[in-house]
Design a protein around this motif. Structure first.
Motif, PDB file in Angstrom:
ATOM      1  N   ASP A   1      -5.350  -7.379   3.190  1.00 22.72           N
ATOM      2  CA  ASP A   1      -6.464  -7.573   4.122  1.00 22.72           C
ATOM      3  C   ASP A   1      -6.464  -8.958   4.763  1.00 22.72           C
ATOM      4  OD1 ASP A   1      -8.745  -7.054   5.542  1.00 22.72           O
ATOM      5  OD2 ASP A   1     -10.112  -7.372   3.874  1.00 22.72           O
ATOM      6  N   GLY A   2      -6.326  -8.964   6.095  1.00 17.08           N
ATOM      7  CA  GLY A   2      -6.384 -10.214   6.851  1.00 17.08           C
ATOM      8  C   GLY A   2      -5.108 -11.026   6.869  1.00 17.08           C
ATOM      9  N   ILE A   3      -4.040 -10.561   6.235  1.00 16.40           N
ATOM     10  CA  ILE A   3      -2.774 -11.307   6.191  1.00 16.40           C
ATOM     11  C   ILE A   3      -1.818 -10.698   7.210  1.00 16.40           C
ATOM     12  CG2 ILE A   3      -0.835 -12.045   4.778  1.00 16.40           C
ATOM     13  CD1 ILE A   3      -2.616 -11.826   2.352  1.00 16.40           C
ATOM     14  N   SER A   4      -1.517 -11.448   8.253  1.00 13.54           N
ATOM     15  CA  SER A   4      -0.652 -10.926   9.307  1.00 13.54           C
ATOM     16  C   SER A   4       0.727 -10.584   8.769  1.00 13.54           C
ATOM     17  CB  SER A   4      -0.524 -11.967  10.429  1.00 13.54           C
ATOM     18  OG  SER A   4       0.227 -11.449  11.506  1.00 13.54           O
ATOM     19  N   GLY A   5       1.262  -9.464   9.248  1.00  7.74           N
ATOM     20  CA  GLY A   5       2.565  -8.995   8.788  1.00  7.74           C
ATOM     21  C   GLY A   5       2.481  -8.021   7.645  1.00  7.74           C
ATOM     22  N   ARG A   6       1.285  -7.488   7.368  1.00  7.69           N
ATOM     23  CA  ARG A   6       1.136  -6.529   6.277  1.00  7.69           C
ATOM     24  C   ARG A   6       0.234  -5.371   6.697  1.00  7.69           C
ATOM     25  NH1 ARG A   6       0.500 -10.600   0.999  1.00  7.69           N
ATOM     26  NH2 ARG A   6       2.358 -11.845   1.501  1.00  7.69           N
ATOM     27  N   LEU A   7       0.531  -4.190   6.163  1.00  8.41           N
ATOM     28  CA  LEU A   7      -0.327  -3.024   6.322  1.00  8.41           C
ATOM     29  C   LEU A   7      -0.292  -2.226   5.030  1.00  8.41           C
ATOM     30  CD1 LEU A   7       1.391  -0.179   8.356  1.00  8.41           C
ATOM     31  CD2 LEU A   7       2.611  -2.288   7.785  1.00  8.41           C
ATOM     32  N   MET A   8      -1.296  -1.414   4.841  1.00  9.01           N
ATOM     33  CA  MET A   8      -1.425  -0.651   3.598  1.00  9.01           C
ATOM     34  C   MET A   8      -2.054   0.700   3.912  1.00  9.01           C
ATOM     35  SD  MET A   8      -3.667  -1.773   0.278  1.00  9.01           S
ATOM     36  CE  MET A   8      -4.528  -0.555  -0.704  1.00  9.01           C
ATOM     37  N   SER A   9      -1.587   1.727   3.221  1.00 10.67           N
ATOM     38  CA  SER A   9      -2.140   3.068   3.443  1.00 10.67           C
ATOM     39  C   SER A   9      -1.841   3.959   2.252  1.00 10.67           C
ATOM     40  CB  SER A   9      -1.534   3.688   4.712  1.00 10.67           C
ATOM     41  OG  SER A   9      -0.179   4.044   4.480  1.00 10.67           O
ATOM     42  N   PRO A  10      -2.632   5.009   2.051  1.00 13.03           N
ATOM     43  CA  PRO A  10      -2.256   6.044   1.078  1.00 13.03           C
ATOM     44  C   PRO A  10      -1.051   6.814   1.593  1.00 13.03           C
ATOM     45  CG  PRO A  10      -4.211   6.709   2.308  1.00 13.03           C
ATOM     46  CD  PRO A  10      -3.925   5.296   2.715  1.00 13.03           C
ATOM     47  N   TYR A  11      -0.316   7.426   0.675  1.00 12.57           N
ATOM     48  CA  TYR A  11       0.894   8.168   1.053  1.00 12.57           C
ATOM     49  C   TYR A  11       0.943   9.426   0.197  1.00 12.57           C
ATOM     50  CZ  TYR A  11       5.774   8.768   2.596  1.00 12.57           C
ATOM     51  OH  TYR A  11       6.952   9.235   3.161  1.00 12.57           O
ATOM     52  N   GLU A  12       0.679  10.551   0.811  1.00  5.73           N
ATOM     53  CA  GLU A  12       0.628  11.822   0.085  1.00  5.73           C
ATOM     54  C   GLU A  12       2.007  12.187  -0.477  1.00  5.73           C
ATOM     55  OE1 GLU A  12      -2.032  13.381  -0.639  1.00  5.73           O
ATOM     56  OE2 GLU A  12      -3.422  12.218   0.634  1.00  5.73           O
ATOM     57  N   GLY A  13       2.029  12.615  -1.748  1.00  2.89           N
ATOM     58  CA  GLY A  13       3.269  13.070  -2.372  1.00  2.89           C
ATOM     59  C   GLY A  13       4.179  11.949  -2.827  1.00  2.89           C
ATOM     60  N   LEU A  14       3.719  10.713  -2.853  1.00 12.01           N
ATOM     61  CA  LEU A  14       4.554   9.584  -3.283  1.00 12.01           C
ATOM     62  C   LEU A  14       4.966   9.773  -4.744  1.00 12.01           C
ATOM     63  CD1 LEU A  14       5.703   6.771  -2.547  1.00 12.01           C
ATOM     64  CD2 LEU A  14       3.522   5.807  -3.328  1.00 12.01           C
ATOM     65  N   ASP A  15       6.242   9.494  -5.040  1.00 12.93           N
ATOM     66  CA  ASP A  15       6.761   9.715  -6.388  1.00 12.93           C
ATOM     67  C   ASP A  15       6.580   8.506  -7.306  1.00 12.93           C
ATOM     68  OD1 ASP A  15       8.531   8.058  -5.114  1.00 12.93           O
ATOM     69  OD2 ASP A  15      10.335   9.199  -5.631  1.00 12.93           O
ATOM     70  N   ALA A  16       5.712   7.605  -6.950  1.00 10.58           N
ATOM     71  CA  ALA A  16       5.374   6.445  -7.775  1.00 10.58           C
ATOM     72  C   ALA A  16       3.922   6.088  -7.493  1.00 10.58           C
ATOM     73  CB  ALA A  16       6.300   5.267  -7.471  1.00 10.58           C
ATOM     74  N   ALA A  17       3.370   5.250  -8.345  1.00  9.58           N
ATOM     75  CA  ALA A  17       1.983   4.830  -8.103  1.00  9.58           C
ATOM     76  C   ALA A  17       1.886   3.996  -6.831  1.00  9.58           C
ATOM     77  CB  ALA A  17       1.462   4.043  -9.302  1.00  9.58           C
ATOM     78  N   VAL A  18       2.840   3.058  -6.677  1.00  6.63           N
ATOM     79  CA  VAL A  18       2.839   2.156  -5.524  1.00  6.63           C
ATOM     80  C   VAL A  18       4.280   1.993  -5.049  1.00  6.63           C
ATOM     81  CG1 VAL A  18       2.243  -0.150  -4.653  1.00  6.63           C
ATOM     82  CG2 VAL A  18       0.835   0.905  -6.447  1.00  6.63           C
ATOM     83  N   SER A  19       4.462   1.961  -3.728  1.00  2.00           N
ATOM     84  CA  SER A  19       5.780   1.718  -3.146  1.00  2.00           C
ATOM     85  C   SER A  19       5.643   0.683  -2.035  1.00  2.00           C
ATOM     86  CB  SER A  19       6.376   3.014  -2.588  1.00  2.00           C
ATOM     87  OG  SER A  19       7.681   2.786  -2.066  1.00  2.00           O
ATOM     88  N   LEU A  20       6.512  -0.300  -2.057  1.00  5.04           N
ATOM     89  CA  LEU A  20       6.511  -1.352  -1.033  1.00  5.04           C
ATOM     90  C   LEU A  20       7.739  -1.213  -0.156  1.00  5.04           C
ATOM     91  CD1 LEU A  20       5.449  -2.807  -3.951  1.00  5.04           C
ATOM     92  CD2 LEU A  20       4.796  -4.505  -2.238  1.00  5.04           C
TER      93      LEU A  20
END
Length: 285
Positions: A184-203
């Motif tokens: 949030d508020g840091i330029s150069g970053r975005l975040m979203s949910p991802y349906e069917g992702l095979d891990a808890a978090v992916s970067l």
């Protein structure tokens, strides 16, 4: 007949001196009577001037000042120790090379990928490069609550952004809040949910990906800090200096499965596409 005796001059004078009269009236030979026991040189009777009693002042030790000084020294020592520990911890967590992030995968998508308006079947999920939409997803520290259209997100990666995707079925609301704090508020970053992702978090960044099982994994922050707008990593992202701003997309984001729709600015590919095939080079230790 007997003759009268003449009075003795010496005795009569002495007698006068013995009388209760004032001294000196008994004749010239009378000796003045001293009124004190000490004789002529003694002080007159009565209350005289006396020396005041000496006041003994006991010097008090400034215990309050000493205690305050000790407290300041202890606080300063604690602050210095804390600062040293923080610096050492920051140095230990600092990443100087991509292969220092355990578990990261590297790919080989060349610069100048084709702009398309059709859906793309990516080899990686989430994708890390390849053909993409001409409009990029806003990546100025944007936290989306929808699974943004992948073809637009890949264009953001081409501009140097880091995309944090999470499986909404695998993370809690607290996890989402924690991840949002890195975006949030840091330029150069975005975040979203991802349906069917095979891990808890992916970067994702262009040509790099890291998947983790927990939202509090320290490698998440390492990845984001090291790869956001990092043009020093060879082959990391092609369009150095490109904008991440697309307020129209942030206001009305396209969702995965949507048809391509012009939303906000677009740019042209830099060079002819070199294909969308990538070679995975895992650095998992």
């Amino acid at each position: 007949m007997a003759k009268d005796r003449k009075p003795d001059a010496g005795r009569s004078g002495g007698g006068a001196g013995r009388s209760g009269g004032a001294p000196g009236r008994g004749g010239s030979g009378a000796r003045p009577v001293s009124t004190t026991k000490g004789g002529a040189g003694a002080r007159p009777s009565g209350r005289g001037r006396t020396r005041p009693p000496t006041q003994v002042v006991t010097q008090q030790r400034p215990w309050g000042l000493i205690a305050a000084a000790v407290a300041v020294v202890v606080f300063a020592a604690a602050a210095i120790t804390y600062a040293v520990v923080q610096v050492r911890q920051a140095d230990a967590e600092r990443i100087d090379a991509i292969d220092e992030i355990a578990g990261i995968e590297s790919f080989d998508y060349a610069a100048g990928q084709e702009h398309v308006t059709t859906p793309v079947e990516y080899d990686q999920s989430p994708p890390v490069g390849g053909p993409h939409d001409g409009n990029w997803a806003d990546c100025t520290g944007t936290v989306y609550d929808v699974d943004v259209r992948h073809e637009n997100a890949v264009h953001s990666l081409e501009h140097g952004a880091v995309w944090i995707a999470y499986n909404p079925d695998e993370v809690s609301d607290e996890d989402v809040e924690r991840l949002s704090g890195l975006v949030d508020g840091i330029s150069g970053r975005l975040m979203s949910p991802y349906e069917g992702l095979d891990a808890a978090v992916s970067l994702q960044s262009w040509n790099h990906q890291l998947k983790v099982d927990s939202a509090d994994d320290p490698r998440i922050e390492q990845f984001a800090d090291f790869l956001t707008f990092n043009g020093d990593v060879e082959g990391h992202y092609p369009e150095i200096g490109a904008s991440c701003e697309n307020p129209d997309f942030a206001a009305s984001p396209l969702v995965a499965g949507d048809a391509s729709t012009p939303v906000g600015p677009s740019d042209a590919p830099t060079t002819p596409t070199m294909g969308a095939e990538g070679t995975t080079e895992s650095t998992t230790e």
